[in-house]
Scaffold this active site. Structure first.
Site, short mmCIF file in Angstrom:
data_model
loop_
_atom_site.label_atom_id
_atom_site.label_comp_id
_atom_site.label_asym_id
_atom_site.label_seq_id
_atom_site.Cartn_x
_atom_site.Cartn_y
_atom_site.Cartn_z
N ARG A 126 -10.36 -6.86 -9.12
CA ARG A 126 -10.08 -7.87 -8.10
C ARG A 126 -10.82 -7.46 -6.82
O ARG A 126 -10.65 -6.35 -6.34
CB ARG A 126 -8.58 -7.95 -7.83
CG ARG A 126 -7.75 -8.29 -9.06
CD ARG A 126 -6.27 -8.35 -8.69
NE ARG A 126 -5.42 -8.69 -9.81
CZ ARG A 126 -4.70 -7.84 -10.52
NH1 ARG A 126 -4.74 -6.54 -10.20
NH2 ARG A 126 -3.94 -8.24 -11.52
N GLU A 186 -6.80 -19.59 -17.00
CA GLU A 186 -5.59 -19.53 -16.18
C GLU A 186 -4.93 -20.90 -16.00
O GLU A 186 -3.87 -21.00 -15.38
CB GLU A 186 -5.92 -18.98 -14.79
CG GLU A 186 -6.50 -17.58 -14.80
CD GLU A 186 -6.95 -17.14 -13.42
OE1 GLU A 186 -6.15 -16.47 -12.72
OE2 GLU A 186 -8.09 -17.46 -13.03
N ARG A 207 -14.38 -9.59 -11.21
CA ARG A 207 -14.00 -10.99 -10.97
C ARG A 207 -14.51 -11.42 -9.60
O ARG A 207 -14.29 -10.72 -8.61
CB ARG A 207 -12.48 -11.15 -11.03
CG ARG A 207 -12.03 -12.60 -10.86
CD ARG A 207 -10.52 -12.72 -10.90
NE ARG A 207 -9.87 -12.19 -9.72
CZ ARG A 207 -8.56 -12.14 -9.53
NH1 ARG A 207 -7.76 -12.59 -10.49
NH2 ARG A 207 -8.05 -11.64 -8.43
N ASN A 248 -0.59 -14.53 -15.53
CA ASN A 248 0.23 -14.82 -14.35
C ASN A 248 0.11 -16.28 -13.93
O ASN A 248 1.10 -16.99 -13.77
CB ASN A 248 -0.17 -13.91 -13.19
CG ASN A 248 0.03 -12.44 -13.49
OD1 ASN A 248 0.51 -12.08 -14.56
ND2 ASN A 248 -0.35 -11.59 -12.57
N ASP A 249 -1.13 -16.75 -13.74
CA ASP A 249 -1.33 -18.13 -13.34
C ASP A 249 -1.15 -19.10 -14.50
O ASP A 249 -0.67 -20.22 -14.32
CB ASP A 249 -2.73 -18.32 -12.72
CG ASP A 249 -2.73 -18.11 -11.21
OD1 ASP A 249 -1.67 -18.31 -10.59
OD2 ASP A 249 -3.77 -17.75 -10.66
N HIS A 295 0.82 -1.20 0.00
CA HIS A 295 0.00 0.00 0.00
C HIS A 295 0.86 1.26 0.00
O HIS A 295 0.47 2.30 -0.54
CB HIS A 295 -0.94 0.00 1.21
CG HIS A 295 -2.18 -0.79 0.97
ND1 HIS A 295 -2.98 -1.25 1.98
CD2 HIS A 295 -2.76 -1.21 -0.18
CE1 HIS A 295 -4.00 -1.90 1.47
NE2 HIS A 295 -3.88 -1.89 0.16
N CYS A 344 -5.25 -10.12 -19.40
CA CYS A 344 -5.27 -9.24 -18.23
C CYS A 344 -4.13 -9.48 -17.25
O CYS A 344 -4.08 -8.88 -16.20
CB CYS A 344 -6.61 -9.37 -17.48
SG CYS A 344 -6.87 -10.98 -16.72
N ARG A 347 5.84 -18.70 -9.09
CA ARG A 347 6.38 -17.39 -9.43
C ARG A 347 6.86 -16.62 -8.21
O ARG A 347 7.55 -15.61 -8.34
CB ARG A 347 5.35 -16.56 -10.21
CG ARG A 347 4.00 -16.42 -9.56
CD ARG A 347 2.98 -15.90 -10.58
NE ARG A 347 1.61 -15.99 -10.13
CZ ARG A 347 0.89 -14.97 -9.72
NH1 ARG A 347 1.42 -13.77 -9.69
NH2 ARG A 347 -0.36 -15.12 -9.34
#
Length: 578
Positions: A297, A432, A333, A455-456, A190, A503, A466
């Site tokens: 997300r 994914e 999602r 990513n996945d 953050h 994405c 990863r």
């Protein structure tokens, strides 16, 4: 001259003398109290929570966060400070174990922080910083110490610290704080998000930048390359002064693209959408020229509270994003929990192999009350904008049909309650897993769109964790196996005439854009700060040249050959970005 390499989290160049901030790491000894002091000590705990929340609310109302770009981070902290179950855990420790308020708060918050820090996923582990920030705020109330907000600075400086809390960073005066660097931290913390929101160049994860740093030294913070240079020689200093001028020119040039379309030189329009974690990021996407949200997300609603979010919590978060985008697409999602992202009530449940276990849509299908609560909120919000619902980590047709059946059940419940919703809401899935990629032709008959989560998909295709530093070098979107799967999925989507987007991080990395265009992708959903750069690259190429590039890549046999070719091609088109 000394050069330190870290993680670039907010772009830009800052050159100034350093202000070294103490880490404020309070060490609270374990001390007992007399039974007769229990009531007094419990009151101290309650007052600390109440006063810390009031202090933070006052801070959140100031100009630094009034524009909403970072207010949701403050809201996360406030949710913790107002969480009755968290406060009860602390007061129970005081009351039952006869411990001081300071120790009860410190040990409780650090248990939560340690849990987050131990999670393999970097995004989740970096949430520990937020918990430490809350702990310090509470302890300051009890100990009577005032937090350093760098209010006394009256000249340009760069802040150097072991670690900075996000609310502390939000208090920086942009006029004088030109950049910051920390020993700890990560790209998705953050604190990093606040730095990007405020436009402060930042590098984190430097490990020992605070060690033996002379306050009189000149420090260069390179937020583009993730470097900190201490006591640069004259040549390096002049070089970076020129870099700073060039970066500002590039930023101004990219800003001029905000209202222009992402259209290639041969006239093909590309849709650039944003990935967001928090509602406040919707405005950042719009400011950067994004055309909507391709991946919202929603896990943040679950991860920062001792209690699960209500239907109204979901609904209000979605409405806030829809307010920003009007008729532009917003893809929500459903919760991607499990594996490395747990609700507070389930955070201590252990799995032998969590990434292959109960996660994402599997978690949803086994937690129907939670799942239906979220679906109700999404459907209720769907009447206020162009909402699309997307199920994560679908690996079989059976899972997709189960998820759709539950969605239909929720629709029937809303009809029974006479609540409006969009009955034609588009339904999509994230590709994914290799199983979803290889059966995309079958899945395409049961949904309205695909979104490839690279990513996945890369992780599962190459069997590479990863987040594991020992094998992370094997993780690459340029691997021929990954490229082959991407080509296969887009072929099946095109054949079924359904929309498809990409994405994952690949969509945000300039070296992959020409390949993705050449494979046939026309919708990208990416990190908001990268939208201007990707738009400029899109406007600098032709689809014909990208098609030629993709054909050559599909004939290559190794990851290294592919990535070197892609980088060289992108640098020729847009050298200033690199």
């Amino acid at each position: 001259m000394e050069i330190k390499k870290g993680i670039a989290v907010s772009p830009g160049i800052a050159i100034a003398k350093p202000l070294i901030i103490d880490s404020e790491d309070y060490r609270i000894p374990k001390r007992s109290i007399l039974p007769s002091s229990k009531t007094f000590e419990v009151k101290r705990v309650r007052d600390a929570f109440k006063n810390a929340a009031a202090e933070l609310e006052t801070k959140a109302s100031k100009d630094a966060v009034a524009d909403g770009k970072i207010r949701d981070i403050f809201a996360v902290h406030l949710r913790f400070l107002k969480d009755k179950s968290l406060r009860k855990k602390v007061t129970d420790l005081v009351f039952n174990e006869l411990l001081t308020a300071e120790y009860a708060i410190s040990t409780t918050l650090r248990d939560i922080a340690n849990h987050f820090a131990s999670v393999p996923d970097r995004y989740i582990s970096e949430r520990a910083t937020d918990i430490y920030d809350i702990e310090k705020r509470l302890l300051q109330q009890l100990l009577g110490k005032k937090r350093e907000d760098v209010k006394h600075i009256n000249r340009e400086m760069v802040v150097i610290a072991h670690e900075l809390g996000p609310t502390q960073t939000a208090g920086f005066d942009r006029k004088f704080v030109k950049g910051f660097a920390t020993d700890a931290g990560g790209r998705t913390s953050h604190t990093a998000i606040v730095a990007r929101s405020l436009g402060i160049p930042a590098v984190v994860g430097l490990e020992d930048v605070t060690r033996n740093l002379d306050p009189s030294a000149v420090v260069i913070i390179d937020g583009n390359r993730g470097m900190v240079i201490i006591d640069p020689d004259e040549t390096t200093l002049k070089q970076y002064q020129q870099f700073a001028i060039e970066f500002e020119q590039l930023e101004r040039e990219l800003d001029t693209l905000r209202d222009l379309e992402a259209v290639t030189r041969d006239g093909v329009t590309i849709s650039l959408l944003g990935n967001i974690e928090f509602p406040h990021e919707a405005e950042i996407v719009l400011d950067k020229g994004g055309g909507g949200i391709g991946l919202y997300r929603t896990e943040f609603l679950y991860l920062y509270s001792e209690t699960e979010p209500t239907e109204e919590d979901h609904y209000n978060a979605y409405r806030e994003v829809l307010r920003v985008f009007g008729g532009m697409p917003v893809v929500i999602r459903t919760m991607d929990l499990g594996a490395d992202k747990f609700t507070q009530s389930q955070r201590f449940v252990q799995e032998t192999n969590p990434f292959l276990g109960l996660r994402s849509i599997r978690f949803c299908l086994q937690n129907l009350v939670m799942f239906k609560t979220q679906l109700r909120a999404i459907l209720r919000a769907s009447v206020y904008g162009n909402v699309r619902v997307m199920f994560p980590l679908i690996s079989s047709l059976h899972e997709l049909r189960q998820a759709k059946m539950i969605l239909r059940d929720v629709m029937e419940d809303l009809e029974d309650d006479s609540i409006e919703y969009n009955s034609d809401i588009p339904i999509g899935i994230m590709i994914e897993t290799p199983s979803a990629a290889l059966t995309a032709g079958i899945l395409s008959g049961e949904c309205d769109f695909f979104s490839i989560g690279t990513n996945d998909l890369i992780q599962y295709t190459l069997a590479v964790d990863r987040g594991n530093g020992h094998v992370s070098t094997l993780y690459s979107g340029a691997d021929p196996a990954v490229v082959s799967l991407l080509r296969s999925v887009i072929h099946d989507a095109s054949k079924a005439r359904i929309n498809i987007s990409v994405c994952g991080e690949m969509a945000s990395e300039p070296e992959y854009v020409m390949l993705l265009l050449g494979l046939g992708f026309r919708t990208f959903s990416l990190a908001p700060p990268m939208i201007p750069e990707i738009k400029k690259l899109v406007r600098s190429v032709t689809v014909e040249s990208c098609n030629s590039l993709a054909r050559k890549v599909l004939l290559m046999n190794s990851e290294r050959e592919v990535i070197n070719y892609l980088r060289n091609a992108a640098m020729k088109v847009l050298p200033e970005v690199f």
